[in-house]
Enzyme design. Structure first.
Site: not given
Length: 250
Positions: A163, A159
Site C-alpha cells: 500500500k 500489506y
C-alpha cells in the site's frame, strides 16, 4: 426533466469490485451514470451480485474476470474492453488481498502474493490502459491504498509495503501523465466496516477504534464518495495526491 449525470458517457473499470469497498465504489460510479466494468478474480458470483445491485437502480454494469496480478491477462482484458466499448475513462485499482503474519513468521509466498496482487496488479492495469488514456488525452486513475501504507501496521509488513508502494506508484505516474490531462490519485481508507473487519475479534475492533479520533469505523460509502469526487470534473486539477478517509487516524 431529468438532469444528466456526471459520468453518463464514461466507462469505469473497478478491480476487485465483488464486495466491500470495491462494490461500494462500483455502485457509486454507476449511480452517477458510468457504465461500470466489475472486475473479479475469485468469485464470479460476487461480481454478478454487484452487477445485479447496480441494475436494480437502473445503472449499467458488466462482470469482467481477470487476475490483475497476471500481466498478459490484464493486457488481454483491456484489449477486449477497448474492442467492445472503444474507451475507458476511469480506472479504480481496488483489488487487494491480505496474508497477515509477523515478519519472523511470514513466508515468501505470503509476501509475494500480497505484493503481486495489491501493487503489481495496479501497475499492470495502469501500464495497459495508459496508452489509451494518452491517445484520448483524458483519464482518471484512483488507486486504493490504505492507512497501513502511510503509518505501517504490525503483522502486515507485506500489506503495508504494497500500500505504501501504491502511493509511490501514484505520485510517479501522476508526474508522467499530467501533461496529457490524466489525473492519478490515491485514496487511503482507515478502519472501514466491511466483511473483513467484521471477522475480527471484538477486542481487536475495540483496540482499532481506540486509535481513531472520531471513535468509530468508517463505511465503504465514505471511501466511494472520495473516489467519485476524484473521478469527477471537480478534481480535474488534482493529481498525485493521497486522500486519507480514516476518521483522523493519520
Amino acid at each position: 426533466m431529468s438532469m444528466e449525470k456526471e459520468f453518463e458517457d464514461k466507462v469505469a473499470l473497478v478491480t476487485g469490485a465483488g464486495r466491500g469497498i470495491g462494490r461500494a465504489i462500483a455502485c457509486a460510479l454507476a449511480r452517477e451514470g458510468a457504465l461500470v466494468l466489475v472486475n473479479y478474480h475469485g468469485s464470479r458470483e460476487r461480481a454478478l451480485e454487484t452487477v445485479a445491485e447496480i441494475e436494480s437502480f437502473g445503472g449499467r454494469a458488466e462482470a469482467v474476470g481477470c487476475d490483475v496480478s497476471d500481466y498478459s491477462a490484464c493486457g488481454k482484458m483491456v484489449e477486449e474492453i477497448m474492442g467492445k466499448y472503444a474507451h475507458v475513462d476511469i480506472l479504480v485499482n481496488n483489488a487487494g488481498v491480505t496474508r497477515d503474519n509477523l515478519i519472523l513468521r511470514m513466508s515468501e509466498e505470503e509476501y509475494d502474493k500480497v505484493l503481486d496482487t495489491n501493487l503489481k496488479g495496479a501497475f499492470n492495469t495502469i501500464r495497459h490502459i495508459s496508452r489509451y488514456f494518452l491517445k484520448q488525452r483524458y483519464g482518471k486513475v484512483i488507486n486504493i491504498s490504505s492507512v497501513s501504507g502511510v503509518l505501517g501496521n504490525a503483522g502486515q509488513a507485506n500489506y503495508s509495503a504494497s500500500k505504501a508502494g501504491l502511493i509511490g506508484l501514484t505520485k510517479s505516474v501522476a508526474r508522467e501523465l499530467a501533461g496529457r490531462g490524466i489525473c492519478v490519485n490515491a485514496v487511503a481508507p482507515g478502519f472501514i466496516d466491511t466483511e473483513m473487519t467484521q471477522a475480527l475479534p471484538e477486542k481487536a475492533k475495540e483496540a482499532a477504534i481506540g486509535t481513531i479520533p472520531m471513535k468509530r469505523m468508517g463505511e465503504a460509502e465514505d471511501v466511494a464518495r472520495a473516489v467519485v469526487f476524484l473521478a469527477g470534473k471537480g478534481a480535474d486539477y488534482i493529481t498525485g495526491q493521497v486522500i486519507c478517509v480514516d476518521g483522523g487516524m493519520t
